[in-house]
Motif scaffolding. Structure first.
Motif, PDB file in Angstrom:
ATOM      1  N   PRO A 143      -3.164   6.912   9.438  1.00 52.96           N
ATOM      2  CA  PRO A 143      -4.533   6.389   9.423  1.00 52.96           C
ATOM      3  C   PRO A 143      -4.575   4.862   9.474  1.00 52.96           C
ATOM      4  O   PRO A 143      -5.455   4.287  10.098  1.00 52.96           O
ATOM      5  N   LEU A 144      -3.618   4.201   8.830  1.00 53.71           N
ATOM      6  CA  LEU A 144      -3.643   2.743   8.833  1.00 53.71           C
ATOM      7  C   LEU A 144      -3.094   2.168  10.135  1.00 53.71           C
ATOM      8  O   LEU A 144      -3.308   1.005  10.437  1.00 53.71           O
ATOM      9  N   GLU A 151     -12.865   2.011  11.198  1.00 55.06           N
ATOM     10  CA  GLU A 151     -12.661   2.989  10.136  1.00 55.06           C
ATOM     11  C   GLU A 151     -11.638   2.511   9.118  1.00 55.06           C
ATOM     12  O   GLU A 151     -11.752   2.766   7.934  1.00 55.06           O
ATOM     13  N   THR A 152     -10.588   1.854   9.602  1.00 53.98           N
ATOM     14  CA  THR A 152      -9.476   1.549   8.716  1.00 53.98           C
ATOM     15  C   THR A 152      -9.383   0.077   8.368  1.00 53.98           C
ATOM     16  O   THR A 152      -8.410  -0.347   7.794  1.00 53.98           O
ATOM     17  N   ARG A 153     -10.375  -0.689   8.742  1.00 56.43           N
ATOM     18  CA  ARG A 153     -10.240  -2.125   8.467  1.00 56.43           C
ATOM     19  C   ARG A 153     -10.169  -2.339   6.961  1.00 56.43           C
ATOM     20  O   ARG A 153     -10.679  -1.544   6.176  1.00 56.43           O
ATOM     21  N   THR A 154      -9.539  -3.466   6.592  1.00 57.38           N
ATOM     22  CA  THR A 154      -9.225  -3.675   5.190  1.00 57.38           C
ATOM     23  C   THR A 154     -10.409  -4.157   4.376  1.00 57.38           C
ATOM     24  O   THR A 154     -10.447  -3.981   3.178  1.00 57.38           O
ATOM     25  N   GLU A 155     -11.375  -4.788   5.043  1.00 58.62           N
ATOM     26  CA  GLU A 155     -12.462  -5.326   4.235  1.00 58.62           C
ATOM     27  C   GLU A 155     -13.676  -4.418   4.187  1.00 58.62           C
ATOM     28  O   GLU A 155     -13.891  -3.649   5.081  1.00 58.62           O
ATOM     29  N   ILE A 212       0.843  -1.196   0.000  1.00 62.84           N
ATOM     30  CA  ILE A 212       0.000   0.000   0.000  1.00 62.84           C
ATOM     31  C   ILE A 212       0.881   1.250   0.000  1.00 62.84           C
ATOM     32  O   ILE A 212       0.635   2.201  -0.730  1.00 62.84           O
TER      33      ILE A 212
END
Ligand code: ATP
Ligand code: MG
Lengths: 323, 445
Positions: A243-244, A319-323, A222
Motif C-alpha cells: 500500500p505504501l 490514498e497513501t500520502r503521508t500528510e 514504519i
C-alpha cells in the motif's frame, strides 16, 4: 604569507603545464603508431560467436519445444479472450465510456480531446486495428504485471538477486528489439504470441525496477513499528509495504505501458497486426497519408492510456500520502 | 511459566556488536576485552551493548537513561528482537526469547509486548482508528471487535472524534497518543517506549507524561521507558538504569541515584538537576499527620497515634514551637512509668529539623540521609512547626524543576529556530502539523 601564496600558485601552474605535456605526448604517440603500422595487416582468429548462438537456438528449438508450446498456449488463451472482449464492445460504447470517465476525473478539456481523438480513429476506419493493438498491449500488460511485480518484490528482498538482475534488465531495455525478434521467431514462429513475448521483453523492466525501488523506499521506521506488533512477512507485504509503495509501482506500470505501445510498430514485423501493420504497410508503399493516419491513431491511444493510468497512479498516491 | 516473585523480564549478559555475525553462545574473550574504540578501529564493528543485565518487575516502570548513542534504542529493540542481539539471554516470564522460532517470536510480539516509537511509526495510509487497531488486526481479530476496542482506547487517550482522520492531519502530540493507543489496545503485558516524548513540544511533553502516569495507574503494565532526560526518568521511573557507551553503569531508584551517583558521568547528570533547583522546602512540604502538645497525657497520645495510624508524632509546646518527636513505644513507656505528660518521652537528636527557607537542593542530602525515618519537621524562623517533608516530595520537586528548566531552554531554542528558519520545522517532526502548534505566532520579527 604573500610569498607562500605565489609559491603555491606557481606549483599549480607547473602541474597544469605538465598535464598538457603528457596529453600532447600521448596524442603524438597515437599518431606515430598509426603512421608506422599503416602498411601492416593485423588479423585475429575469428571467435565463432554467431555460430554458437545459432547452435544454441537450434538446440532450444528442438529440445525446449514442449516448454515453448506451453507458454504459447497460455498466451494464446489470454490473447483470444482479451481480443474477443475488445471486439465485442461496440466503438460507441468505448468512446462514451472513455469520454465520460475523462470528464468525471480529468476535466472537460481532456475529455473533449479524448473524444476528438477516438472519433478520428473511428472515422478513418482504423478502429478495429486499434482495438487489436490494444488487445495485444493489454495481454502483454497482464503478463508484465504478473511476472514483473513478483520479480520486483523478490529483488527488493534480496540484494544479491537485485544485483544479478540489474544487467539483465539493462540488456532487455537497451538491446535493439530487432536483435531479439530473430531468435523469438525461431523459437516461437511468427504471429501474435511472439509479438506479445517480444513486447514483454522490452517493456517489463520498468515494472520490475520501480516495484523494487518502491518497496525499498518504504520508511524503515514504519515497517519496524508494524513488525513490532507481530505482523508476519505476508501481512507486512500486503498491509504495509505494497500500500505504501503503490504510487511508485503505478509509475513503473505506466512506463511499461508506454513502452509496450511503442513496441507495437516494431512487433508488427513479426506479425503483431493492428495499427503497427498499417504503419509498416504505408511505409513499404510510401503512402505518407496512410502512414500519418495510422501513426496518429497510435499517438491517440498512447495519450489516452497514459493520461488515464497517470490519473489512477495519482489517486493511489493520494490514498497513501503521508500528510 | 515463571515462578512467583520472579522478575517479569530479565536481561542477562546481553551484547550487541553491529558488524559481527553471531547469535547466542558465550562471548568470545577477544570481544569481551575490547573497548568500543578498539573495535571500531580493528574492523569497523560497533559495540552497541556490552554485558547488559537487569531485571524488571511486573507492573513497574523501568527507565533506561543515557545520552545519544549510548545504546538505548538498540537495547529496547533487542528486547523484541527487532535487532538480534549478539550474545546473552532475554528471559520473559521464564522463557529465553532468543531461543524462539520465527513463529514463536511473532506470537511473543503479539501477546507479550507492544512498542511506542519516538517517530510514531504510524501507517500513513490508514485512519487513526485503523492505526489504533493495528496490533489486533495482525492477530486476526474480527474487524468489528478490533475497531470497537480501538475506539475505546482512543477515547482513553483523549482522541475521540479523530478516528477517521489520517495520522498526518494530527499534531505530533496527538500522533503520539495514537501510538500510545495502538500499544495499549494490543493489550500486551509489557510496554516498550523508545523516547516517546522526545520529539514533542515541552508543554505537550509534560501533558503526555502526566497522561502516561494516569494511564499506568489503572493499566498496571510493565513499562520499559527510554529517555535521555533525567528529569523525565525521575518523574516516571520506579527503577532507573543509566547507560553509557553500551554499558549499564548504574541501576537504582531515583533516590538512590540522586544520593550516590555511581560515577562522574551520573554525577554530572545529577548536578544538572541540582543546579536548576531554586524552590524552597516551604512550597513542597505537607501538613503533619499528627501534632501533639507536650502537655498531652501518654494515654491520649497513644490513642491519637492509633487513630491516625502512625507510629510517631511531632510534639510542640503551647506556642507551637517544635520540640521533637514522640514514638508510640515512648508514650507507652511513659504511661508505664506513670508520667503525667509526654514531655519526658520526647526525642530530639535523631530527627533534624529543616528551616522552611532551605532550598530543595540543600534539603536533599538531609532527607536522603534520614529517608528511612519518614517525614522530617519543617520549622520557621521562630522554631514553629509549619509542616513536614517526605523524601519523595524532594525528589519529585527536583525532577519537576529540572524539567521546567529543560523545557524553558528548549522552548526558547524552538522559538529561535522558528523565527530563523521556516524550513527547519519539518525536521522537528511535528512542525508541519496544523492542528496544534504552540509556536505559531512566534514567527514575528
Ligand atoms: N544498524 C546499525 N549499524 C551499525 N551501528 C549502529 C546501528 N544502529 C545503531 N548503531 C550504533 O550503535 C550505537 C548505539 O546506538 P543507539 O541508536 O542504540 O543509541 P541511542 O542511545 O538510542 O541514541 P539516541 O539517543 O541518539 O537515539 C551507536 O554508536 C550507533 O552508531
Ligand atoms: Mg535512540
Amino acid at each position: 604569507m604573500k610569498g607562500s601564496l605565489s609559491d603555491s600558485t606557481k606549483r599549480v601552474m607547473d602541474i597544469k603545464n605538465r598535464k598538457w605535456l603528457i596529453a600532447g605526448g600521448v596524442v603524438g604517440l597515437f599518431l606515430l603508431a598509426s603512421k608506422l603500422l599503416q602498411a601492416v595487416e593485423l588479423t585475429l582468429p575469428r571467435v565463432p560467436l554467431a555460430d554458437g548462438v545459432d547452435v544454441a537456438i537450434e538446440w532450444a528449438t528442438i529440445n525446449l519445444a514442449p516448454f515453448f508450446d506451453g507458454i504459447k498456449l497460455v498466451v494464446i488463451k489470454l490473447l483470444v479472450a482479451i481480443t474477443a472482449f475488445f471486439d465485442w464492445v461496440p466503438w460507441i460504447v468505448w468512446v462514451v465510456a472513455v469520454g465520460g470517465a475523462a470528464f468525471r476525473w480529468l476535466g472537460i478539456r481532456t475529455a473533449v480531446f479524448f473524444l476528438a481523438g477516438l472519433l478520428t480513429i473511428v472515422s478513418v476506419g482504423l478502429w478495429d486495428h486499434a482495438m487489436s493493438t490494444i488487445a495485444l498491449v493489454s495481454t502483454s500488460m497482464v503478463l508484465i504485471l504478473v511476472t514483473g511485480i513478483p520479480i520486483g518484490i523478490m529483488a527488493s528482498r534480496n540484494d544479491r538477486f537485485e544485483s544479478a538482475l540489474r544487467p539483465v534488465l539493462d540488456a532487455m531495455q537497451t538491446m535493439p528489439s530487432f536483435v531479439y525478434l530473430i531468435p523469438v521467431i525461431f523459437l516461437l514462429g511468427s504471429g501474435k504470441v511472439p509479438a506479445v513475448l517480444a513486447t514483454m521483453i522490452y517493456a517489463t523492466p520498468p515494472a520490475i525496477r520501480l516495484t523494487n525501488l518502491a518497496l525499498r523506499q518504504v520508511s524503515p521506521e514504519i515497517k519496524e513499528a508494524a513488525r513490532s506488533f507481530g505482523a508476519t512477512p505476508f501481512q507486512m507485504l500486503f498491509k504495509v509495504e505494497l500500500p505504501l509503495a503503490v504510487a511508485t509501482i503505478m509509475a513503473g506500470v505506466n512506463q511499461s505501458l508506454m513502452m509496450a505501445i511503442s513496441m507495437v510498430v516494431i512487433a508488427s514485423l513479426i506479425g503483431a497486426g493492428g495499427l503497427g501493420n498499417d504503419v509498416l504497410f504505408a511505409m513499404s508503399r510510401v503512402r505518407v497519408g496512410d502512414g500519418f493516419e495510422a501513426g496518429l491513431a497510435i499517438l491517440v491511444l498512447a495519450i489516452v492510456v497514459d493520461r488515464s493510468t497517470q490519473a489512477l497512479g495519482q489517486r493511489a498516491s493520494k490514498e497513501t500520502r503521508t500528510e | 511459566m515463571a515462578q512467583e516473585g520472579a522478575p517479569k523480564l530479565s536481561v542477562r549478559g546481553l551484547w550487541k556488536v553491529f558488524g559481527h555475525e553471531s547469535t547466542g553462545g558465550i562471548v568470545p574473550d577477544e570481544i569481551a576485552n575490547k573497548s568500543k574504540e578498539d573495535m571500531r578501529e580493528d574492523d569497523g564493528a560497533v559495540l552497541a551493548l556490552k554485558d547488559v543485565s537487569f531485571d524488571v518487575n511486573e507492573g513497574e516502570t523501568f527507565v533506561v537513561m543515557g545520552l545519544s548513542g549510548s545504546g538505548k534504542s538498540t537495547l529496547v529493540r533487542t528486547l523484541v528482537r527487532l535487532i538480534e542481539p549478539s550474545y546473552g539471554q532475554i528471559i520473559v516470564d521464564g522463557d529465553d526469547i532468543l531461543q524462539y522460532s520465527e513463529k514463536e517470536l511473532v506470537d511473543f510480539r503479539r501477546r507479550k509486548t507492544s512498542m511506542v516509537f519516538q517517530h510514531f511509526g504510524l501507517l500513513p495510509h490508514r485512519s487513526v482508528l485503523e492505526n489504533a487497531a493495528w496490533g489486533l488486526e495482525v492477530q486476526n481479530i474480527p474487524k468489528a471487535k478490533r475497531l470497537q476496542i480501538a475506539r475505546e482506547t482512543l477515547d482513553l487517550v483523549g482522541l475521540s472524534g479523530w478516528e477517521d482522520y489520517r495520522p498526518g492531519a494530527l499534531s505530533g502530540g496527538m500522533q503520539q497518543r495514537v501510538g500510545l493507543a495502538r500499544a495499549i489496545a494490543a493489550d500486551a503485558d509489557i510496554l516498550l517506549m523508545d523516547e516517546p516524548f522526545s520529539g514533542l513540544d515541552p508543554l505537550i511533553r509534560r501533558d503526555m507524561q502526566g497522561e502516561l502516569i494516569r494511564l499506568q495507574e489503572h493499566l498496571h503494565k510493565t513499562l520499559i521507558f527510554i529517555t535521555h532526560d533525567l528529569a523525565e526518568a525521575l518523574k516516571l521511573g520506579t527503577h532507573i538504569a543509566i547507560m553509557r557507551d553500551g554499558v549499564v553503569i548504574q541501576i537504582g531508584t531515583g533516590e538512590e541515584i540522586l544520593e550516590a551517583p555511581a560515577d562522574d558521568y551520573v554525577a554530572e547528570f545529577v548536578q544538572d538537576v541540582r543546579r536548576t533547583t531554586v524552590v524552597t522546602v516551604r512550597t513542597i512540604m505537607d501538613q503533619p499527620d499528627l501534632k501533639l502538645r507536650q502537655s498531652t497525657t501518654p494515654a491520649v497520645a497513644m490513642r491519637e497515634m492509633g487513630q491516625a495510624g502512625v507510629v510517631s508524632a511531632f510534639v510542640c509546646d503551647e506556642e507551637d514551637h517544635y520540640l521533637g518527636m514522640v514514638s508510640f513505644n515512648g508514650a507507652a513507656e511513659a504511661k508505664q512509668r506513670g508520667d503525667a505528660t509526654i514531655a519526658d518521652a520526647i526525642t530530639v537528636d535523631e530527627y533534624p529539623t529543616l528551616p522552611a527557607d532551605t532550598s530543595v537542593e540543600s534539603a536533599l542530602p538531609v532527607v536522603l540521609e534520614h529517608h528511612n525515618e519518614g517525614a522530617l519537621a519543617v520549622t520557621d524562623e521562630e522554631g514553629v512547626l509549619v509542616g513536614t517533608l517526605l523524601p519523595s516530595s524532594v525528589v519529585g520537586a527536583m525532577a519537576q524543576e529540572a524539567q521546567d528548566a529543560t523545557d524553558h531552554r528548549e522552548a526558547s531554542a524552538a522559538s529561535l529556530e522558528a523565527s530563523h528558519a521556516d524550513d527547519q520545522e519539518e525536521a522537528d517532526g511535528d512542525g508541519d502539523s496544523e492542528a496544534v502548534d504552540p509556536r505559531e505566532g512566534m514567527e514575528v520579527s
